[in-house]
Design an enzyme around this catalytic site. Structure first.
Site, short mmCIF file in Angstrom:
data_model
loop_
_atom_site.label_atom_id
_atom_site.label_comp_id
_atom_site.label_asym_id
_atom_site.label_seq_id
_atom_site.Cartn_x
_atom_site.Cartn_y
_atom_site.Cartn_z
N LEU A 63 0.87 -1.41 -0.06
CA LEU A 63 0.08 -0.13 0.16
C LEU A 63 1.05 1.33 -0.01
O LEU A 63 2.16 1.73 1.08
CB LEU A 63 -1.23 0.23 1.25
CG LEU A 63 -1.42 -1.56 1.01
CD1 LEU A 63 -2.41 -1.57 2.73
CD2 LEU A 63 -2.69 -1.71 0.64
N ARG A 64 1.06 2.12 -0.71
CA ARG A 64 1.63 3.27 -1.31
C ARG A 64 2.03 4.11 -0.03
O ARG A 64 2.47 5.63 0.03
CB ARG A 64 2.05 3.83 -2.78
CG ARG A 64 2.13 2.57 -3.77
CD ARG A 64 2.80 2.59 -3.26
NE ARG A 64 3.79 1.27 -3.85
CZ ARG A 64 4.60 -0.22 -4.04
NH1 ARG A 64 5.37 0.19 -3.57
NH2 ARG A 64 5.14 -0.81 -5.13
N ASN A 94 7.82 -1.16 2.67
CA ASN A 94 8.78 0.15 1.25
C ASN A 94 7.58 1.50 0.85
O ASN A 94 8.05 1.35 0.08
CB ASN A 94 9.37 -0.90 0.64
CG ASN A 94 8.17 -1.42 -0.77
OD1 ASN A 94 6.90 -1.44 -0.15
ND2 ASN A 94 8.63 -1.35 -1.87
N HIS A 178 12.88 -10.85 1.38
CA HIS A 178 13.67 -10.84 -0.18
C HIS A 178 14.66 -10.82 -0.95
O HIS A 178 16.36 -10.92 -0.39
CB HIS A 178 13.02 -8.98 -0.67
CG HIS A 178 13.27 -8.56 -2.21
ND1 HIS A 178 12.27 -7.93 -2.53
CD2 HIS A 178 14.32 -8.69 -3.02
CE1 HIS A 178 13.17 -7.52 -3.97
NE2 HIS A 178 13.88 -8.85 -3.97
N HIS A 231 8.28 -14.18 -2.45
CA HIS A 231 8.34 -13.98 -3.33
C HIS A 231 9.37 -14.91 -4.38
O HIS A 231 10.19 -14.58 -5.67
CB HIS A 231 7.96 -13.08 -4.35
CG HIS A 231 8.61 -11.41 -3.96
ND1 HIS A 231 10.30 -12.02 -3.44
CD2 HIS A 231 8.52 -10.79 -3.71
CE1 HIS A 231 11.40 -10.39 -3.11
NE2 HIS A 231 9.70 -9.93 -3.16
N ASP A 304 2.46 -10.37 -3.21
CA ASP A 304 2.84 -8.52 -4.03
C ASP A 304 2.50 -7.58 -5.08
O ASP A 304 3.21 -7.43 -5.24
CB ASP A 304 4.54 -9.20 -4.92
CG ASP A 304 5.98 -8.62 -4.54
OD1 ASP A 304 5.86 -7.54 -4.27
OD2 ASP A 304 6.90 -8.51 -5.75
N HIS A 308 1.85 1.02 -8.71
CA HIS A 308 2.93 2.38 -9.44
C HIS A 308 1.68 3.45 -10.44
O HIS A 308 1.54 2.56 -11.17
CB HIS A 308 4.08 1.83 -9.88
CG HIS A 308 4.87 1.34 -9.23
ND1 HIS A 308 5.65 1.80 -8.81
CD2 HIS A 308 5.31 -0.83 -9.16
CE1 HIS A 308 6.22 1.12 -8.00
NE2 HIS A 308 6.16 -0.35 -8.40
O1 DOR Z 1 9.03 -5.48 -8.19
C1 DOR Z 1 8.88 -5.79 -7.22
N1 DOR Z 1 8.23 -3.83 -6.89
N2 DOR Z 1 9.48 -6.11 -6.03
C2 DOR Z 1 9.54 -6.05 -4.91
O2 DOR Z 1 10.24 -6.27 -4.18
C3 DOR Z 1 8.31 -4.48 -4.99
C4 DOR Z 1 7.74 -4.80 -5.44
C5 DOR Z 1 7.24 -2.26 -5.30
O3 DOR Z 1 7.44 -2.17 -4.16
O4 DOR Z 1 7.29 -2.00 -6.16
#
Ligand code: DOR
Length: 437
Positions: A63-64, A94, A178, A231, A304, A308
């Site tokens: 979740l961003r 993250n 990871h 993953h 996962d 974006h």
């Molecule tokens: O492709 C990925 N995107 N792998 C990850 O482990 C993190 C993720 C992301 O947060 O965009």
């Protein structure tokens, strides 16, 4: 709270399934029986021909919020999760800033508690996820956090990972890794192999993942602290974890839907929508991952889900960030991978609910995290987190029909079989007829 009776679905328990009615009232499963007398005023839902099981659990959701609300918010991600059948998701740390302290963890838990599903949090292992100094895991564990990871990147320094494991063990938490050795991955943007050579793209070798799996299994052996491998994308990685599990080491692993449904040939489009870390592998690995799911070598399917914003994903291939959406298609894709019509409903719920609930320690209620119990046995007295999956529905994935705020879905136009039609989460009807209520 509301009362529901789910009529005549195949109720999938821990070890067997049977056609039953399920009566849900005041946030609890009240009765599971061949025929339930509907209490007055209850909402009756005919689910004949469908699978009824514990709400799905995702141990790996990005979740961003905070930081990239243009891509996803806690609210929009929870809605996408609900539509995908998830009654609980674990939010990855993250974000920007990273969830590496109690204040930020509390922020996400507070926002999550206002959504229709349970939002748990994974804290960062290191400060800022920079891989140099440990984050205050004990303070986050005191809030109820049970999973820690620097996901997006692996903890590269083995001595720091060793210290993290020693620190985590008495806290009763699990570290999730990871697995990619960044030096071996060497800035690659896709799987290393014949296809990357032909396309002229720098590859990330499978060994970059496998070496870290191997390293961390040995660190688990040394410290005795549990670890979850995230993953995994190669047959060898799964084999290493399976062998360690057989030896009695406390290891678990997950596989993401894109790794068992898509392969590196997608890269010939140069479409960044297929760019992900670890990368999509060759067809042999995809087949091996599917076989591992069926054989019970994997603890959890984890999405996962990585939203974006379009302006980021539309950058040239080398510059676009890795990651793709996953919450809304995971159930159908898992059903497909398990053999569709020949899929075992027990394995389906083991991979998508009971296994991940065990990994994330969400099987019991937790007042501090304000979440209920997930991944249950479908017995009277359990919290009402229940999903209905109709294995007969044929539909087409559409990027413009997503609940997620982002649109980086690699399945646009793909024919799907099987759909979540009902979700009851926190005792309330959240999804009905395949749509948010
Ligand atoms: O492709 C990925 N995107 N792998 C990850 O482990 C993190 C993720 C992301 O947060 O965009």
């Amino acid at each position: 709270m509301s009362t529901f009776v789910l009529r005549q679905g195949l109720v999938v328990g821990e070890t067997s399934s049977a056609v039953r009615d399920v009566w849900i009232e005041d946030g609890l499963i009240r009765e599971v029986a061949p025929h339930v007398q509907a209490p007055k005023g209850s909402t009756e839902i005919d689910v004949e021909g469908c699978w009824v099981g514990p709400g799905l659990v995702d141990v790996h959701t990005h979740l961003r919020e905070p930081g990239h609300e243009e891509a996803e918010t806690i609210e929009s991600g929870a809605q996408a999760g609900a539509l995908g059948g998830f009654s609980a998701v674990v939010a990855m740390p993250n974000t920007e800033p990273a969830l590496d302290n109690p204040a930020l963890v509390s922020y996400v838990l507070d926002r999550g508690a206002r959504t229709p599903i349970d939002v748990a949090v994974a804290g960062a292992i290191t400060q800022g996820r920079r891989g140099a100094l440990l984050a205050p895991m004990a303070e986050m564990a005191a809030l109820g956090v049970r999973l820690f990871t620097d996901d997006g990147v692996g903890v590269q320094d083995p001595s720091l990972m060793r210290r993290a494991l020693v620190y985590a063990k008495p806290l009763g938490v699990r570290l999730a890794q990871h697995c990619e050795d960044e030096q071996l991955a060497g800035g690659g943007t896709m799987n290393e192999g014949v296809v990357s050579s032909r396309l002229g793209l720098v590859g990330r070798p499978m060994l970059a993942e496998e070496l870290m799996v191997l390293r961390d299994i040995e660190l688990v052996r040394l410290t005795g602290c549990p670890m979850h491998f995230m993953h995994l994308s190669t047959a060898r990685s799964i084999a290493l974890v399976s062998a360690a599990r057989l030896e009695g080491l406390p290891v678990t692993c997950e596989v993401a839907p894109h790794h068992f449904t898509l392969d590196e040939d997608s890269m010939t489009t140069f479409d960044p929508i297929f760019k992900v870390h670890p990368p999509l592998r060759g067809a042999e690995e995809v087949a091996a991952l599917r076989a591992a799911l069926v054989a019970g070598h994997v603890d959890a399917v984890a999405t996962d889900h990585a939203p974006h914003a379009p302006e980021m994903k539309d950058l040239p291939f080398d510059e676009a960030p890795p990651g793709m959406l996953g919450l809304e298609h995971a159930a159908a894709l898992t059903y497909e991978a398990l053999g569709a019509e020949s899929a075992s409903p027990l394995t389906f719920f083991s991979l998508l609910s009971r296994g991940p609930a065990r990994v994330a320690q969400l099987r019991a209620r937790d007042a501090r995290l304000r979440h209920g119990a997930h991944g249950g046995a479908m017995l009277a007295g359990e919290d009402a987190n229940v999903v209905v999956f109709d294995p007969n529905v044929r539909w087409t994935a559409r990027r413009d029909a997503l609940k997620s705020r982002a649109t980086n879905c690699p399945y646009d136009g793909r024919a799907m079989l099987g759909r979540v039609c009902v979700l009851i989460a926190k005792g309330e009807l959240v999804v009905n007829n395949g749509a948010l209520v």
